[in-house]
Design a protein around this motif. Structure first.
Motif, PDB file in Angstrom:
ATOM      1  N   TRP A   1     -28.455 -15.719   7.474  1.00  0.00           N
ATOM      2  CA  TRP A   1     -28.132 -14.342   7.119  1.00  0.00           C
ATOM      3  C   TRP A   1     -28.024 -14.093   5.611  1.00  0.00           C
ATOM      4  CZ3 TRP A   1     -24.991 -17.809   9.656  1.00  0.00           C
ATOM      5  CH2 TRP A   1     -23.930 -18.339   8.905  1.00  0.00           C
ATOM      6  N   VAL A   2     -27.973 -15.147   4.807  1.00  0.00           N
ATOM      7  CA  VAL A   2     -27.766 -14.994   3.359  1.00  0.00           C
ATOM      8  C   VAL A   2     -28.826 -14.101   2.704  1.00  0.00           C
ATOM      9  CG1 VAL A   2     -27.697 -16.220   1.145  1.00  0.00           C
ATOM     10  CG2 VAL A   2     -26.417 -17.108   3.107  1.00  0.00           C
ATOM     11  N   PRO A   3     -30.116 -14.179   3.079  1.00  0.00           N
ATOM     12  CA  PRO A   3     -31.119 -13.313   2.429  1.00  0.00           C
ATOM     13  C   PRO A   3     -31.019 -11.840   2.815  1.00  0.00           C
ATOM     14  CG  PRO A   3     -32.136 -15.262   3.431  1.00  0.00           C
ATOM     15  CD  PRO A   3     -30.750 -15.172   3.968  1.00  0.00           C
ATOM     16  N   LEU A   4     -30.186 -11.498   3.806  1.00  0.00           N
ATOM     17  CA  LEU A   4     -30.092 -10.113   4.251  1.00  0.00           C
ATOM     18  C   LEU A   4     -29.314  -9.266   3.248  1.00  0.00           C
ATOM     19  CD1 LEU A   4     -29.248 -10.665   8.039  1.00  0.00           C
ATOM     20  CD2 LEU A   4     -31.495 -10.549   6.944  1.00  0.00           C
ATOM     21  N   SER A   5     -29.551  -7.961   3.253  1.00  0.00           N
ATOM     22  CA  SER A   5     -28.828  -7.060   2.358  1.00  0.00           C
ATOM     23  C   SER A   5     -28.908  -5.641   2.895  1.00  0.00           C
ATOM     24  CB  SER A   5     -29.423  -7.099   0.952  1.00  0.00           C
ATOM     25  OG  SER A   5     -30.685  -6.460   0.915  1.00  0.00           O
ATOM     26  N   LYS A   6     -28.039  -4.771   2.402  1.00  0.00           N
ATOM     27  CA  LYS A   6     -28.034  -3.377   2.872  1.00  0.00           C
ATOM     28  C   LYS A   6     -29.247  -2.609   2.376  1.00  0.00           C
ATOM     29  CE  LYS A   6     -25.100  -1.677  -0.920  1.00  0.00           C
ATOM     30  NZ  LYS A   6     -23.834  -0.969  -1.256  1.00  0.00           N
ATOM     31  N   ASP A   7     -29.939  -3.124   1.368  1.00  0.00           N
ATOM     32  CA  ASP A   7     -31.123  -2.449   0.831  1.00  0.00           C
ATOM     33  C   ASP A   7     -32.432  -3.082   1.282  1.00  0.00           C
ATOM     34  OD1 ASP A   7     -29.540  -0.645  -0.706  1.00  0.00           O
ATOM     35  OD2 ASP A   7     -29.223  -2.245  -2.168  1.00  0.00           O
ATOM     36  N   GLY A   8     -32.342  -4.186   2.010  1.00  0.00           N
ATOM     37  CA  GLY A   8     -33.531  -4.876   2.484  1.00  0.00           C
ATOM     38  C   GLY A   8     -33.422  -5.144   3.975  1.00  0.00           C
TER      39      GLY A   8
ATOM     40  N   PRO B   1      -5.190 -17.844  -2.440  1.00  0.00           N
ATOM     41  CA  PRO B   1      -4.887 -18.919  -3.392  1.00  0.00           C
ATOM     42  C   PRO B   1      -5.441 -20.276  -2.982  1.00  0.00           C
ATOM     43  CG  PRO B   1      -2.936 -18.321  -2.131  1.00  0.00           C
ATOM     44  CD  PRO B   1      -3.965 -17.290  -1.817  1.00  0.00           C
ATOM     45  N   SER B   2      -5.518 -20.529  -1.675  1.00  0.00           N
ATOM     46  CA  SER B   2      -5.963 -21.837  -1.207  1.00  0.00           C
ATOM     47  C   SER B   2      -7.470 -21.927  -0.994  1.00  0.00           C
ATOM     48  CB  SER B   2      -5.251 -22.195   0.103  1.00  0.00           C
ATOM     49  OG  SER B   2      -5.527 -21.231   1.101  1.00  0.00           O
ATOM     50  N   ASN B   3      -8.112 -20.791  -0.698  1.00  0.00           N
ATOM     51  CA  ASN B   3      -9.548 -20.804  -0.408  1.00  0.00           C
ATOM     52  C   ASN B   3     -10.169 -19.458  -0.792  1.00  0.00           C
ATOM     53  OD1 ASN B   3     -12.015 -21.731   0.490  1.00  0.00           O
ATOM     54  ND2 ASN B   3     -11.555 -21.497   2.669  1.00  0.00           N
ATOM     55  N   PRO B   4     -10.230 -19.149  -2.096  1.00  0.00           N
ATOM     56  CA  PRO B   4     -10.765 -17.848  -2.533  1.00  0.00           C
ATOM     57  C   PRO B   4     -12.236 -17.698  -2.173  1.00  0.00           C
ATOM     58  CG  PRO B   4     -10.513 -19.321  -4.404  1.00  0.00           C
ATOM     59  CD  PRO B   4      -9.867 -20.004  -3.240  1.00  0.00           C
ATOM     60  N   MET B   5     -12.574 -16.595  -1.543  1.00  0.00           N
ATOM     61  CA  MET B   5     -13.942 -16.377  -1.081  1.00  0.00           C
ATOM     62  C   MET B   5     -14.701 -15.446  -2.023  1.00  0.00           C
ATOM     63  SD  MET B   5     -13.027 -15.820   2.952  1.00  0.00           S
ATOM     64  CE  MET B   5     -11.481 -16.537   3.542  1.00  0.00           C
ATOM     65  N   VAL B   6     -16.007 -15.562  -1.972  1.00  0.00           N
ATOM     66  CA  VAL B   6     -16.894 -14.673  -2.718  1.00  0.00           C
ATOM     67  C   VAL B   6     -17.618 -13.791  -1.712  1.00  0.00           C
ATOM     68  CG1 VAL B   6     -18.926 -14.528  -4.201  1.00  0.00           C
ATOM     69  CG2 VAL B   6     -17.226 -16.331  -4.583  1.00  0.00           C
ATOM     70  N   ILE B   7     -17.591 -12.484  -1.949  1.00  0.00           N
ATOM     71  CA  ILE B   7     -18.290 -11.563  -1.056  1.00  0.00           C
ATOM     72  C   ILE B   7     -19.738 -11.443  -1.507  1.00  0.00           C
ATOM     73  CG2 ILE B   7     -18.392  -9.218  -0.164  1.00  0.00           C
ATOM     74  CD1 ILE B   7     -15.386  -9.007  -0.641  1.00  0.00           C
ATOM     75  N   ARG B   8     -20.641 -11.949  -0.704  1.00  0.00           N
ATOM     76  CA  ARG B   8     -22.067 -11.847  -1.042  1.00  0.00           C
ATOM     77  C   ARG B   8     -22.570 -10.418  -0.829  1.00  0.00           C
ATOM     78  NH1 ARG B   8     -24.856 -16.266  -2.199  1.00  0.00           N
ATOM     79  NH2 ARG B   8     -24.132 -18.351  -1.616  1.00  0.00           N
ATOM     80  N   GLY B   9     -22.022  -9.749   0.162  1.00  0.00           N
ATOM     81  CA  GLY B   9     -22.411  -8.366   0.399  1.00  0.00           C
ATOM     82  C   GLY B   9     -22.454  -8.015   1.869  1.00  0.00           C
ATOM     83  N   VAL B  10     -22.616  -6.732   2.137  1.00  0.00           N
ATOM     84  CA  VAL B  10     -22.781  -6.249   3.508  1.00  0.00           C
ATOM     85  C   VAL B  10     -24.226  -6.521   3.940  1.00  0.00           C
ATOM     86  CG1 VAL B  10     -22.782  -4.213   5.006  1.00  0.00           C
ATOM     87  CG2 VAL B  10     -21.027  -4.466   3.233  1.00  0.00           C
ATOM     88  N   VAL B  11     -24.393  -7.124   5.100  1.00  0.00           N
ATOM     89  CA  VAL B  11     -25.730  -7.498   5.569  1.00  0.00           C
ATOM     90  C   VAL B  11     -26.138  -6.738   6.826  1.00  0.00           C
ATOM     91  CG1 VAL B  11     -25.650  -9.779   4.510  1.00  0.00           C
ATOM     92  CG2 VAL B  11     -24.814  -9.479   6.858  1.00  0.00           C
ATOM     93  N   GLY B  12     -25.397  -5.678   7.145  1.00  0.00           N
ATOM     94  CA  GLY B  12     -25.752  -4.858   8.299  1.00  0.00           C
ATOM     95  C   GLY B  12     -24.548  -4.474   9.118  1.00  0.00           C
ATOM     96  N   GLY B  13     -24.804  -4.120  10.352  1.00  0.00           N
ATOM     97  CA  GLY B  13     -23.733  -3.725  11.258  1.00  0.00           C
ATOM     98  C   GLY B  13     -24.263  -3.572  12.668  1.00  0.00           C
ATOM     99  N   TYR B  14     -23.365  -3.277  13.600  1.00  0.00           N
ATOM    100  CA  TYR B  14     -23.775  -3.083  14.983  1.00  0.00           C
ATOM    101  C   TYR B  14     -22.719  -2.275  15.720  1.00  0.00           C
ATOM    102  CZ  TYR B  14     -20.517  -6.936  16.027  1.00  0.00           C
ATOM    103  OH  TYR B  14     -19.399  -7.732  16.121  1.00  0.00           O
TER     104      TYR B  14
END
Length: 281
Positions: free
Chosen positions: A159-166, A258-271
């Motif tokens: 799912w990483v290559p997905l994006s709201k614009d593609g 603090p223990s596991n900070p995440m990075v938001i890659r982006g919204v990849v869709g919905g359902y």
């Protein structure tokens, strides 16, 4: 007197020939309504110019129609049979408005999903894997849908290559969630951005975390669901479903753990949330 009543009751029972005539009449009515529907679709093509690739996909409207269909259904005919017949009709008429193909990963189960939900009029192609499905959907520029199986133990973060614009996720199958139903493989539908402006009740967000520990608990706390999690190159790639009602600031709060900070890659869709029914009898 008793014999007379019994004779009257027996006389009121329809004969086999009468029942068959009623069935024939219903079949004829269904056919005539399909013809009428096709004429309306032909008019829609002229009015809306839906020959443009992707212009005819309306997943929000289709979900609303399915909810109404389930709400009024009764009798001995399995609801999944009605679902399949309805999907065959909708997919075919959508294809008439704007031709498209369905691209799937290898496997019999996904082929069954494709045929159950998109019928036999729509073109069907099998790609080498999820990455190839995504690439072919992108190359289709609106004239292709992709089907990728949702696996909690996925071997790659497809799912990483997905994006709201593609290429993005626009639906989740099966539409009706029911134990014992046919064609029950959990599947995501991929597409290029649609003209449909309806907002799905679940959005999908791609996250990246240093490690997997604590990710599910953090996602659960904001009302989300961890769909899939894969370790790649020393970090954890996650696909998360979040209700539309959850504010962006709550999702962004995942980046401050603090223990596991995440990075938001982006919204990849919905359902739209599948319709949950009790097990079929």
């Amino acid at each position: 007197m008793t014999d007379s009543k019994e004779g009257g009751a027996q006389k009121d029972e329809p004969t086999l020939d009468e029942l068959r005539q009623r069935i024939d009449s219903i079949d004829e009515s269904i056919h005539r309504h399909l013809i009428e529907r096709s004429e309306i679709v032909q008019a829609l093509i002229a009015v809306k110019r839906t020959h443009k690739p992707g212009a005819a996909f309306r997943p929000g409207r289709e979900m609303d129609m399915m909810r109404r269909l389930v709400g009024r259904h009764r009798g001995i005919l399995p609801i999944t049979t009605v679902e399949h017949l309805w999907r065959e009709i909708i997919a075919t008429f959508t294809h008439m408005q704007a031709p498209y193909d369905v691209i799937v990963e290898p496997g019999v189960e996904l082929r069954d999903v494709a045929r159950f939900y998109f019928g036999f009029t729509v073109g069907f192609k099998e790609a080498a894997g999820s990455a190839c499905v995504i690439e072919q959907v992108r190359a289709g520029d609106g004239a292709a849908l992709g089907l990728v199986a949702n696996q909690s133990d996925a071997k790659s973060a497809w799912w990483v290559p997905l994006s709201k614009d593609g290429v993005q996720i626009i639906g989740r199958l099966p539409v009706i969630k029911q134990a014992g139903r046919p064609v029950d493989l959990d599947t995501f539908v991929l597409s290029m951005p649609l003209m449909d402006t309806t907002v799905p009740d679940m959005r999908l967000v791609a996250l990246c975390a240093p490690h997997e520990e604590g990710v599910q608990d953090a996602v659960n706390r904001i009302g989300g669901q961890l769909i899939s999690c894969v370790m790649e190159e020393g970090h954890c790639e996650c696909l998360v479903a979040v209700p539309f009602s959850v504010a962006d600031v709550e999702v962004e709060g995942l980046t401050r753990s603090p223990s596991n900070p995440m990075v938001i890659r982006g919204v990849v869709g919905g359902y739209w949330t599948p319709i949950a029914l009790s097990a079929a009898e």
